[in-house]
Design a protein around this motif. Sequence first.
Motif, PDB file in Angstrom:
ATOM      1  N   CYS A 279       0.833  -1.209   0.000  1.00  0.00           N
ATOM      2  CA  CYS A 279       0.000   0.000   0.000  1.00  0.00           C
ATOM      3  C   CYS A 279       0.866   1.258   0.000  1.00  0.00           C
ATOM      4  O   CYS A 279       0.498   2.278  -0.605  1.00  0.00           O
ATOM      5  CB  CYS A 279      -0.929   0.007   1.209  1.00  0.00           C
ATOM      6  N   LYS A 282       1.819   1.906  -3.481  1.00  0.00           N
ATOM      7  CA  LYS A 282       0.709   2.370  -4.324  1.00  0.00           C
ATOM      8  C   LYS A 282       0.236   3.758  -3.959  1.00  0.00           C
ATOM      9  O   LYS A 282      -0.040   4.590  -4.842  1.00  0.00           O
ATOM     10  CB  LYS A 282      -0.447   1.377  -4.224  1.00  0.00           C
ATOM     11  N   CYS A 316       9.120  -1.345  -2.506  1.00  0.00           N
ATOM     12  CA  CYS A 316       7.895  -0.553  -2.343  1.00  0.00           C
ATOM     13  C   CYS A 316       8.183   0.933  -2.157  1.00  0.00           C
ATOM     14  O   CYS A 316       7.279   1.715  -1.860  1.00  0.00           O
ATOM     15  CB  CYS A 316       7.079  -1.080  -1.165  1.00  0.00           C
TER      16      CYS A 316
END
Length: 531
Positions: A279, A282, A316
């Motif tokens: 997350c 994103k 990430c």
Amino acid sequence: EDEDEDFEDENEDEDEGEDVIAEGVVADSRVGYSFEIRVTRHCEQRRCMQVLVKMMHKPSNKRPKGADAPVEQQVGSLDAVLVDRSCYSAPASWFHQACDIVSQELQKAGAIYCLGDGTVKHGEVDGLTEGAASRGGFLYINMVTIEEAHRHKDLGVRCVKATLEWLNQEEERRRVGRSELGRRELETGWTLAVLQPGVSWKEPCPDDATEAVALDKIQKQWARLGFKQPKFGCDMWYVTPSRLTLKTKREVAGLVVTSLPEKTPISELDKPLIEYLLCVRKFGRKATFENDIRELCKGGSVDLGRAKVLHCAVECGVCGKEDLRLLVSLGASVHGTDEFGNTPLHNTSHLLGQSEALQASAVRAAESLLALGADRRAVNIFGHKAIDSVLFQIREYDEINATFDFAQRIPWNGRDDSKHAYELVIVLLEEPERQALWEGVLTPRQKFRLEWYAETRVAECDDVMLAKFTNNVPQPSEEMAGQVPMWEHIPLEVRGTEVYKSFVHGWAQIVRAIGVVVKPRSHSRREPALP
């Protein structure tokens, strides 16, 4: 281009009856067997040929009195595709495009063995000269099948060897006639043959152990012909004309075949933490990042080492030194490795080619990991350091762009999309490697001049002295002269008539990098005289 057009016109004038390029019959060394070889134009790609071989068997003439004469029957087959690269002045992007059109397997083989222009990667292939790599045929063997009653007689390896030898012998014969006629045709010769060893089961394989034993036997059969892996874990094997042979089974009994490890599935206990990091990739980092991480790790059920959390965090976009230090304090390790032996530092290469923000985070993550004690010299199962992985990734994207002409299709707008990749290279370089960049490249006088420019002009690269940009609007290229150091050395075809902020600041970064690499002298000393 003119040569291609002429060759295409020749094909258009030919009728369907002339699709056969060459055909012949080779008698096997074992009595009763022969191989019928037929080479035809491929139905989907004019530069490719289909090679089809029938393994024929005729029983012994000895038969009971009154019985019918023995009939020759097909007992096996070989199917291959041959890409001819010799009819053109030099391989271009058509090679990978042709491979992609024919089949996914051929495309994969071409990507593993060939550069963007279709030439072979010499560092991974034994027995090829430069000319052969540029102009020889590229052969991919799709399938070899043999009926059960005729197996275990080495029929398959003899057929493959006979076919490969016949193709080059046939090309030599046809070359004489071709020179007399003065016309160009598809050539049957090959310089690199590739295949993917595997077992085809009519029914589902009973178990993994049985499949492993069968695959081992098949791989050793191909090794008898001289086929080998190009690199660790690669499942596309190759052979060259100089390596083609037929060894005994005893000679390959000790063959060692390397394979890639299987990826370990994520534990159910670790999934919430991994999903949280995804997350972050994103939607971006939350202000509550530290509290969220501590809450997810509370209770001790999450194993940050088992989950390869630091690897995931880097991919990430988690790049801040304090964020990574937090993960280390909770059990992650900067020296931890995944199934491929990659450390978190290796995983910074995975962000190249991603969004601008993720590429920038790769540079910051590398700096943070090194500050936390990461080892630049750690190698993975392929023997690659983190910088090797980065350079490999850069080459991969360059080859993809060359393969599909992306550089020509996308209008040049002055943006520097490679800036972060080379910033990452500079971060990962060791001091001896920085020095090695100049060894054998620059003369002492050239090196001294470069040091002088880097030392005297690097101060001009401060952001406050660079041209200002607003709202991502480009500025005229000529207006940068006098505002950006050494701007006059960039050719107009490179910088274009308009430039964006990323290009200008990327150029400044290059000047700074040169200053770092060549170890400029202290600015407290008097400015050196221009040599």
